[in-house]
Motif scaffolding. Structure first.
Motif, PDB file in Angstrom:
ATOM      1  N   VAL A 271      17.001  -8.754  21.725  1.00 48.51           N
ATOM      2  CA  VAL A 271      16.922  -9.414  20.206  1.00 48.51           C
ATOM      3  C   VAL A 271      16.529 -10.749  20.331  1.00 48.51           C
TER       4      VAL A 271
ATOM      5  N   ARG B 216      18.726 -13.102  15.952  1.00 43.24           N
ATOM      6  CA  ARG B 216      20.235 -13.021  16.289  1.00 43.24           C
ATOM      7  C   ARG B 216      21.299 -13.503  15.413  1.00 43.24           C
TER       8      ARG B 216
ATOM      9  N   ASP C 197      23.828 -10.936  13.630  1.00 44.32           N
ATOM     10  CA  ASP C 197      25.359 -10.959  14.042  1.00 44.32           C
ATOM     11  C   ASP C 197      26.214 -11.424  12.788  1.00 44.32           C
TER      12      ASP C 197
ATOM     13  N   TYR D  25      20.119  -1.846  16.040  1.00 41.10           N
ATOM     14  CA  TYR D  25      20.839  -3.158  16.413  1.00 41.10           C
ATOM     15  C   TYR D  25      22.139  -2.714  17.050  1.00 41.10           C
TER      16      TYR D  25
ATOM     17  N   ALA E 296      25.198  -4.549  18.345  1.00 46.19           N
ATOM     18  CA  ALA E 296      25.851  -6.024  18.374  1.00 46.19           C
ATOM     19  C   ALA E 296      26.448  -6.310  19.453  1.00 46.19           C
TER      20      ALA E 296
ATOM     21  N   GLN F 198      23.712  -7.158  21.817  1.00 43.11           N
ATOM     22  CA  GLN F 198      22.835  -7.866  21.354  1.00 43.11           C
ATOM     23  C   GLN F 198      21.180  -7.625  21.809  1.00 43.11           C
ATOM     24  N   SER F 199      21.084  -6.268  21.324  1.00 43.32           N
ATOM     25  CA  SER F 199      19.790  -5.731  21.846  1.00 43.32           C
ATOM     26  C   SER F 199      19.438  -4.492  20.676  1.00 43.32           C
TER      27      SER F 199
END
Length: 704
Positions: free
Chosen positions: A364, A369, A373, A513, A515, A518-519
């Protein structure tokens, strides 16, 4: 010959996308008519040619004025019109040379703009045709005092022409012309190799033509655009890879990310097109510092992307550095890992990538981000919604949203799932209820989104429908998702060891995405393209190209490697290779000469032995016999003639005299020796010894 050159030049220009196809077709037909029916062309009234020049001039000026500032397309059309005029209009020797120059311009400009393999064939065909035409021009040029050479085309007949050519055909001329052609090709190749390469770091802008990208690889993709490309079996990418094993899994050649969706169309949002997400620069090299130094191997991947595909380059994953051949205007979107050029080129575009990796996940970006998030969020319908909120936007009627919610509730209920588990559930749902087909079915319902209509009534769909359905379901459930287009798969050319990706491998898939990591996780919901588990790498069986088509395509990769990308480093490597070969040959020759010298020395130093001299004596005797037979050849032939009692017409002296008379007549030589030869041919029989002096004078007359 002029018409043949014109047809060849028009053929070379067909590969240029400069909006000149109608005039090229007209020119080709005109040249073909002029070649096949020159009597028709000769019947055109002279008044036509008096008015043709001014009319063509007005058309050229108007064309240039209407297309300012572009000048390559009008320039090409101008040359085509001049070639048509020169082929049809009566011309003298000077204008014949103009035809050669105009046609040469067409072939060269086409080769410079497209760098196509066909250019090699076209220039090889052009060279002998131009040389032959120049040869004929020299033959019919009788000098200033003789006046102009005029041909009466109104009485031309192909049968008479072919018969006359056959009568005057001379094998010596054919051999000499072939030798000259081989010499021209050899000298041209040598000059190409020896010409110094300078790194100007900048292309010549007026030699770079742009065109339109394929609809499936542009900034906006409608349902069915990518699937239309799959009908095309032509090559899109050729990749020189470090080793065949690095592409053992099914490779996804990621090109373009589309984040915004509306009414069956995915496109790049306005915010993702501009700063701060997109940076514009002029670079020779792009570095991506995400790989640890310990993983740097220095492996180079060389990509050759055909023209007219897209201005976005295939980048399947992380890399250490990406290098271009020259300074290049680029658009780099680091958050989504998309790299674009300033335009779509017509010719092949090559670049190198160091230590390329195939990534299942895309990290990400810093600009994404913070927003991602904080999901889930309620996103309002807004045309100017900024990325990355566009990846959770659902701009569609309430009825369509309700249909998506109903499917999601049946899949996952009210319990939130991880992105991986949710992807697995949606993929299984799509695979159980739908099948892949390039001809989708389903009913488009009025007032409902086209993808939702297919989910409600369809059973067959292409990759865009599967990817679009996954994205809309994921967004409705609160997961950020976006479409990715590019190529999936490919084959291996066994003749030259490189990877081939064809347009039929065009594909669309999804990135959702995750979470937890985080990618962005790659998911391919299309049946037959992998596992329903997005974290499982798909090990595909490598397909191999062989046969005639693979051999032809291997010629193209050699053209790109050896000619198009021939640089100073290649010159140095070629020079070092040549040096090593010459040194090895010199060492072998020196060793062989040393062995021969020792053998001769030992032979001379050995005691005299008749057995050792026997081969030398035999060779000497054979040489003496050959010389003796040659000197008394006429006497021997006369003896055989009398022995066989052949008629006088077959007397060797008479026959030889007849041969000399024929040669002297053809050359038009008037000499006293002609009367002597006639006496030998038709007079009393003479011995071979008595006529040697006459034959000697005949040979001198021919040489003189």
């Amino acid at each position: 010959m002029g018409a043949l050159l014109a047809m060849l030049s028009f053929w070379s220009l067909f590969s240029l996308d400069v909006g000149s196809m109608p005039i090229l077709v007209l020119g080709g037909l005109t040249a073909a008519v002029a070649f096949c029916f020159p009597r028709w062309v000769a019947g055109i009234p002279a008044v036509v040619w008096r008015w043709a020049g001014p009319v063509i001039l007005l058309m050229i000026v108007g064309d240039f004025l209407l297309h300012i500032p572009e000048f390559i397309p009008p320039l090409v059309r101008m040359v085509v019109m001049l070639v048509i005029y020169r082929v049809l209009a009566p011309r003298n020797l000077r204008e014949d040379k103009q035809v050669i120059l105009l046609c040469l311009f067409c072939v060269v400009i086409s080769g410079a703009l497209t760098v196509s393999l066909l250019f090699a064939l076209q220039i090889l065909l052009f060279a002998p045709l131009a040389m032959a035409l120049l040869f004929v021009i020299c033959l019919v040029d009788r000098g200033k005092e003789a006046g102009p050479h005029v041909i009466d085309w109104t009485s031309f007949e192909w049968s008479q022409f072919i018969r006359r050519v056959w009568q005057v055909l001379d094998l010596r001329i054919i051999v000499l012309c072939s030798a000259m052609f081989v010499l021209v090709v050899a000298v041209s190749s040598l000059l190409f190799i020896l010409t110094p390469r300078f790194d100007f770091n900048r292309a010549l802008p007026f030699l770079e033509l742009s065109t339109q990208a394929r609809s499936g690889f542009s900034e906006e993709v409608a349902l069915g655009d990518v699937s239309e490309i799959q009908e095309d079996n032509s090559v899109a990418l050729r990749i020189d890879v470090p080793d065949m094993d690095v592409v053992s899994a099914v490779p996804y050649w990621r090109m373009l990310v589309l984040d915004k969706y509306a009414e069956g169309r995915f496109r790049i949002s306005h915010s993702l097109r501009a700063k701060p997400f997109r940076t514009f620069a002029e670079r020779r090299e792009l570095r991506l510092s995400v790989m640890p130094f310990s993983q740097h191997q220095g492996d180079l991947w060389t990509f050759y992307m055909e023209g007219g595909i897209s201005r976005y380059l295939p980048l399947p994953g992380d890399f250490v550095a990406l290098r271009f051949q020259k300074l290049q205007e680029i658009e780099w979107v680091p958050d989504v890992r998309v790299l674009g050029l300033d335009s779509v080129g017509q010719n092949v575009f090559s670049y190198q990538v160091e230590d390329l990796q195939f990534n299942l996940r895309v990290p990400v970006g810093e600009g994404e981000r913070e927003v991602l998030d904080s999901l889930p969020l309620e996103v309002e319908e807004d045309e100017l919604l900024a990325y990355p909120l566009t990846t959770i936007e659902l701009d569609m009627p309430a009825e369509s949203k309700a249909a998506l919610h109903e499917i999601n509730r049946g899949l996952v209920g009210e319990t939130p799932l991880s992105a991986v588990d949710y992807s697995r559930a949606v993929t299984n749902y799509l695979w159980q209820n739908f099948a892949y087909s390039l001809m989708p079915d389903g009913e488009r319902r009025t007032g409902q989104d086209p993808v939702v209509s297919w989910l409600s009534s369809g059973s067959l769909g292409h990759c865009e429908l599967f990817a679009g359905s996954f994205i809309l379901l994921a967004r409705e459930a609160g997961y950020a998702a976006r479409m990715v287009v590019g190529y999936a798969g490919g084959s291996w050319n066994t003749l030259e060891d490189y990877f081939v990706v064809r347009n039929r491998d065009a594909h669309a898939w999804v990135e959702i995405y995750d979470a937890e990591n985080q990618s962005w996780l790659r998911v391919d919901p299309t049946p037959g393209h992998g596992s329903s588990d997005p974290e499982m790498l798909v090990q595909g069986s490598m397909t191999f190209d062989s046969g005639w088509s693979a051999w032809v395509d291997s010629l193209r990769i050699q053209w790109y490697r050896r000619i198009v990308n021939f640089e100073q480093q290649d010159q140095v490597e070629l020079a070092m290779t040549l040096k090593d070969v010459l040194l090895d040959y010199y060492a072998a020759l020196k060793q062989r000469l040393s062995e021969w010298g020792l053998a001769i020395k030992s032979w001379v130093a050995a005691p005299l032995d008749l057995g050792r001299l026997q081969p030398l004596i035999v060779l000497l005797a054979l040489g003496v016999a050959v010389v003796a037979i040659w000197r008394v050849r006429y006497t021997l032939l006369g003896f055989i003639h009398r022995l066989l009692r052949r008629p006088k017409a077959l007397d060797p002296v008479r026959r030889q005299a007849g041969r000399y008379l024929s040669k002297l007549k053809i050359e038009g030589i008037q000499s006293p020796v002609v009367a002597e030869l006639q006496a030998l041919r038709f007079g009393p029989e003479q011995s071979a010894r008595a006529v040697k002096s006459v034959f000697s004078r005949a040979r001198k007359a021919l040489r003189g």
